[in-house]
Design a protein around this motif. Sequence first.
Motif, PDB file in Angstrom:
ATOM      1  N   LEU A  64      16.821  69.547  11.482  1.00  0.00           N
ATOM      2  CA  LEU A  64      15.407  69.238  11.634  1.00  0.00           C
ATOM      3  C   LEU A  64      15.139  67.901  10.960  1.00  0.00           C
ATOM      4  O   LEU A  64      15.141  67.793   9.733  1.00  0.00           O
ATOM      5  CB  LEU A  64      14.597  70.370  10.984  1.00  0.00           C
ATOM      6  CG  LEU A  64      13.075  70.316  10.991  1.00  0.00           C
ATOM      7  CD1 LEU A  64      12.523  70.149  12.395  1.00  0.00           C
ATOM      8  CD2 LEU A  64      12.511  71.599  10.376  1.00  0.00           C
ATOM      9  N   THR A  66      12.600  65.173  10.257  1.00  0.00           N
ATOM     10  CA  THR A  66      11.138  65.270  10.262  1.00  0.00           C
ATOM     11  C   THR A  66      10.441  63.931  10.053  1.00  0.00           C
ATOM     12  O   THR A  66      10.765  62.954  10.700  1.00  0.00           O
ATOM     13  CB  THR A  66      10.677  66.309   9.223  1.00  0.00           C
ATOM     14  OG1 THR A  66      10.969  65.829   7.910  1.00  0.00           O
ATOM     15  CG2 THR A  66      11.358  67.649   9.442  1.00  0.00           C
ATOM     16  N   ILE A  67       9.493  63.882   9.141  1.00  0.00           N
ATOM     17  CA  ILE A  67       8.735  62.657   8.882  1.00  0.00           C
ATOM     18  C   ILE A  67       8.984  62.227   7.430  1.00  0.00           C
ATOM     19  O   ILE A  67       9.472  63.003   6.617  1.00  0.00           O
ATOM     20  CB  ILE A  67       7.224  62.841   9.181  1.00  0.00           C
ATOM     21  CG1 ILE A  67       6.651  64.050   8.445  1.00  0.00           C
ATOM     22  CG2 ILE A  67       7.008  62.983  10.676  1.00  0.00           C
ATOM     23  CD1 ILE A  67       5.161  64.287   8.675  1.00  0.00           C
ATOM     24  N   ARG A  70       8.474  64.321   3.767  1.00  0.00           N
ATOM     25  CA  ARG A  70       7.957  65.693   3.865  1.00  0.00           C
ATOM     26  C   ARG A  70       9.030  66.730   4.132  1.00  0.00           C
ATOM     27  O   ARG A  70       8.699  67.891   4.409  1.00  0.00           O
ATOM     28  CB  ARG A  70       6.888  65.786   4.956  1.00  0.00           C
ATOM     29  CG  ARG A  70       5.936  64.610   5.040  1.00  0.00           C
ATOM     30  CD  ARG A  70       5.060  64.486   3.820  1.00  0.00           C
ATOM     31  NE  ARG A  70       4.225  63.294   3.890  1.00  0.00           N
ATOM     32  CZ  ARG A  70       3.586  62.793   2.863  1.00  0.00           C
ATOM     33  NH1 ARG A  70       3.666  63.359   1.668  1.00  0.00           N
ATOM     34  NH2 ARG A  70       2.862  61.704   2.984  1.00  0.00           N
ATOM     35  N   ALA A  73       8.752  70.095   2.487  1.00  0.00           N
ATOM     36  CA  ALA A  73       7.643  70.949   2.936  1.00  0.00           C
ATOM     37  C   ALA A  73       8.036  71.685   4.221  1.00  0.00           C
ATOM     38  O   ALA A  73       7.777  72.886   4.362  1.00  0.00           O
ATOM     39  CB  ALA A  73       6.384  70.114   3.148  1.00  0.00           C
ATOM     40  N   PHE A  74       8.655  70.987   5.148  1.00  0.00           N
ATOM     41  CA  PHE A  74       9.160  71.649   6.359  1.00  0.00           C
ATOM     42  C   PHE A  74      10.177  72.722   5.950  1.00  0.00           C
ATOM     43  O   PHE A  74      10.159  73.841   6.458  1.00  0.00           O
ATOM     44  CB  PHE A  74       9.862  70.642   7.275  1.00  0.00           C
ATOM     45  CG  PHE A  74       8.951  69.744   8.075  1.00  0.00           C
ATOM     46  CD1 PHE A  74       8.628  70.065   9.389  1.00  0.00           C
ATOM     47  CD2 PHE A  74       8.441  68.563   7.544  1.00  0.00           C
ATOM     48  CE1 PHE A  74       7.818  69.231  10.155  1.00  0.00           C
ATOM     49  CE2 PHE A  74       7.629  67.721   8.297  1.00  0.00           C
ATOM     50  CZ  PHE A  74       7.316  68.060   9.607  1.00  0.00           C
ATOM     51  N   THR A  76      10.437  74.351   3.263  1.00  0.00           N
ATOM     52  CA  THR A  76       9.791  75.508   2.625  1.00  0.00           C
ATOM     53  C   THR A  76       9.336  76.507   3.687  1.00  0.00           C
ATOM     54  O   THR A  76       9.490  77.719   3.522  1.00  0.00           O
ATOM     55  CB  THR A  76       8.601  75.031   1.769  1.00  0.00           C
ATOM     56  OG1 THR A  76       9.112  74.158   0.753  1.00  0.00           O
ATOM     57  CG2 THR A  76       7.868  76.196   1.115  1.00  0.00           C
ATOM     58  N   GLY A  77       8.818  75.995   4.804  1.00  0.00           N
ATOM     59  CA  GLY A  77       8.422  76.869   5.909  1.00  0.00           C
ATOM     60  C   GLY A  77       9.614  77.598   6.499  1.00  0.00           C
ATOM     61  O   GLY A  77       9.549  78.797   6.790  1.00  0.00           O
ATOM     62  N   VAL A  78      10.706  76.879   6.664  1.00  0.00           N
ATOM     63  CA  VAL A  78      11.926  77.500   7.202  1.00  0.00           C
ATOM     64  C   VAL A  78      12.412  78.596   6.260  1.00  0.00           C
ATOM     65  O   VAL A  78      12.678  79.731   6.669  1.00  0.00           O
ATOM     66  CB  VAL A  78      13.040  76.438   7.393  1.00  0.00           C
ATOM     67  CG1 VAL A  78      14.363  77.105   7.755  1.00  0.00           C
ATOM     68  CG2 VAL A  78      12.639  75.423   8.461  1.00  0.00           C
TER      69      VAL A  78
END
Lengths: 268, 382
Positions: A64, A66-67, A70, A73-74, A76-78
């Motif tokens: 993944l 990302t940007i 961050r 933060a991504f 953490t969701g995973v």
Amino acid sequence: MAIKDWIRERFFPHIWCPGCGHGMVLNALLHTFESLGISKNEIVMVSGIGCSSRISGYVDVHTLHTIHGRALAFATGVKMSRPDLNVIVPMGDGDALAIGGNHFIHSARRNININAIVMNNRVYGMTGGQYSPLSGYGTLATTAPFINIDHAFDISRLSMAAGATFVARTTTYHTKQMSELFKEAILHEGFSVVEVLTQCPTYFGRKNKAGNAVEMIKSFKNNTTQIGSKAKEQNPDLIERGIFLQKDLPEYSREYDKVIERAKTKKR
Amino acid sequence: MTGTLKFVQGNEACVEGALYAGLQFFAGYPITPSTEIAETLASKLPQIGGKFIQMEDEIASMCAIIGASLTGSKSMTATSGPGFSLMQEALGYAIMAEIPCVIANVQRGGPSTGLPTKVAQGDVMQARWGTHGDHAIVVLTASNNQDVFNITIEAFNVAETYRTPVILLFDEVVAHMRERLTVPEKNEIPLVERLQTSVKEGVDYHPYLPREDGRLPMSDFGGVHRYNVTGLYHDMWGFPTATPAIVDGLIHHLTDKIRNNVHVITKFKEYYLEDSSTVLISYGSAARSALHHVLNRRKRGENIGLIELQTLWPFHGELIREKCKNARLIVVVEMNLGQLYRQVKMAVDRPERVFLANRVDGVFITPTDIKNMLRLIQGRGV
Ligand SMILES: Cc1ncc(C[n+]2csc(CCOP(=O)(O)OP(=O)(O)O)c2C)c(N)n1
Ligand code: SF4
Ligand SMILES: [Mg+2]
């Protein structure tokens, strides 16, 4: 499995300059995966934006990209959604500690089981050599053409203060140690930080007259030492390598099971 | 409709809708007037084994729901103006990487910190264009609790169908007003579950190769297919590319999948349009006052009707033109300086028929406000 089986050959050649340290980090990471014997399907690599962050795309795991800043933060969701997966987050020094600094300290504070790898080349490589929060006082960069008056973070001390439970440092000269530290970090239950001092010969090297890639790598041999060594006592300027902290504390995504348990029995 | 009767706030109706739709993961950061959504979910999600996390800011919240969604969890966040501004970059990422997720933005007065506890509808254009670059987006809204419930379910269904973020654009009045809500029995409202790929393990899976109908079957992270997800322009494997033909194909795919389905996505309600010479167009809480005014005037025999839009974006211009073709007067009722008004003006023939009835002072627009403004528009004085 052979090392090359961990790679997405379809996506080569890679984007890095000759002599860039990021490829050496990739190599060490693949050796770690190989030695751990975990399945590819159980690994998620989440990265942000920067030369370093491109590392994820080359590995044949769930990736993944990302940007900027961050990735944690991504991740953490995973991790919260699938605590059984190994979540690894390689970041650049700017990605992790400038734009992503807030996510970095809060991920550490939660002690969520994510392995942060900071590929510290002391510069913004991807955007062409601006100073980063790790460049350090007195360095030169395209945005510090006279002198950089910004002081650098100490990533290890910052991580420990913020609550990380595994904190280590190594360099691209010490590739064997790098693999070992990655392995320890992945096996650790909690937020881990491995800082890798790496070289950007194209920008940091050239601007600061630090020599070519080989000379930059050699400098890591000379200006670092194992934690607690005699050499450090004699020369306090040496940068320490090794594990600064490794402790067991409750891990966040598992702690949430307690919330669920209490919620289901309506206990407060 | 059978079901459980509740007396709740709009924010709670949104939560009920999300849970009905199968929400499993919420990440958020407190902000008025959306906070009750987070608070209610902090309590309700773990009770059903779902996950709630309060992140360090709205940027992180938006990123976390994208990560969770990729593993197969239906995910959402909720915020208000300033927080919605912070989410824009990651929102664009979800559009580009085609990750289903739902973002509730309970509007308050802006710009900046603005009017934290007062009503406004000033984020209509931000919801459309807040993130950079050409893109399509789905933005839904509602004017009462039952509709908030239904449209929230619809948001999850649209997100899964088109693999896109969907924005719920509520406002302070709808969010905090207490009303009756009937939560229907399970299965009464159809739900769209994630379309999973049928490609078997070991066979080359193309995560970004749309089917003929434009839909992209997914494989969850942690599953048997390993692929790359990125916010860069990418090929069918999800690997970055700048090849002009692929870039051109992708930007058109991303916009066409929404645009081409505007007639399917668009939800609206209409009242007395058949014989109306005056047509009001409104949405959200403003539509409550608009409807009130229409009912009042109808009692006096006036030929006045209302279109209440529930889908703001994609904007169904053709529908508006068709519905308004016989109207002598078209009045857009909204609580901003004319964000939808301009859109309506562009959509209809003879745009000189279109007027704006608005309030932007943080005070809810009432039926009397609308009545007075209509009199002014019609040159009758107040
Ligand atoms: C929001 C945002 N701001 C700025 C950028 C531009 N940008 C891309 S990479 C980068 C810095 C990269 O430096 P670092 O994280 O140290 O990685 P390196 O390239 O040195 O490996 C910047 C500023 C961006 N992509 N997004
Ligand atoms: S610019 Fe620096 S960091 Fe980027 S690839 Fe080249 S050497 Fe590596
Ligand atoms: Mg760097």
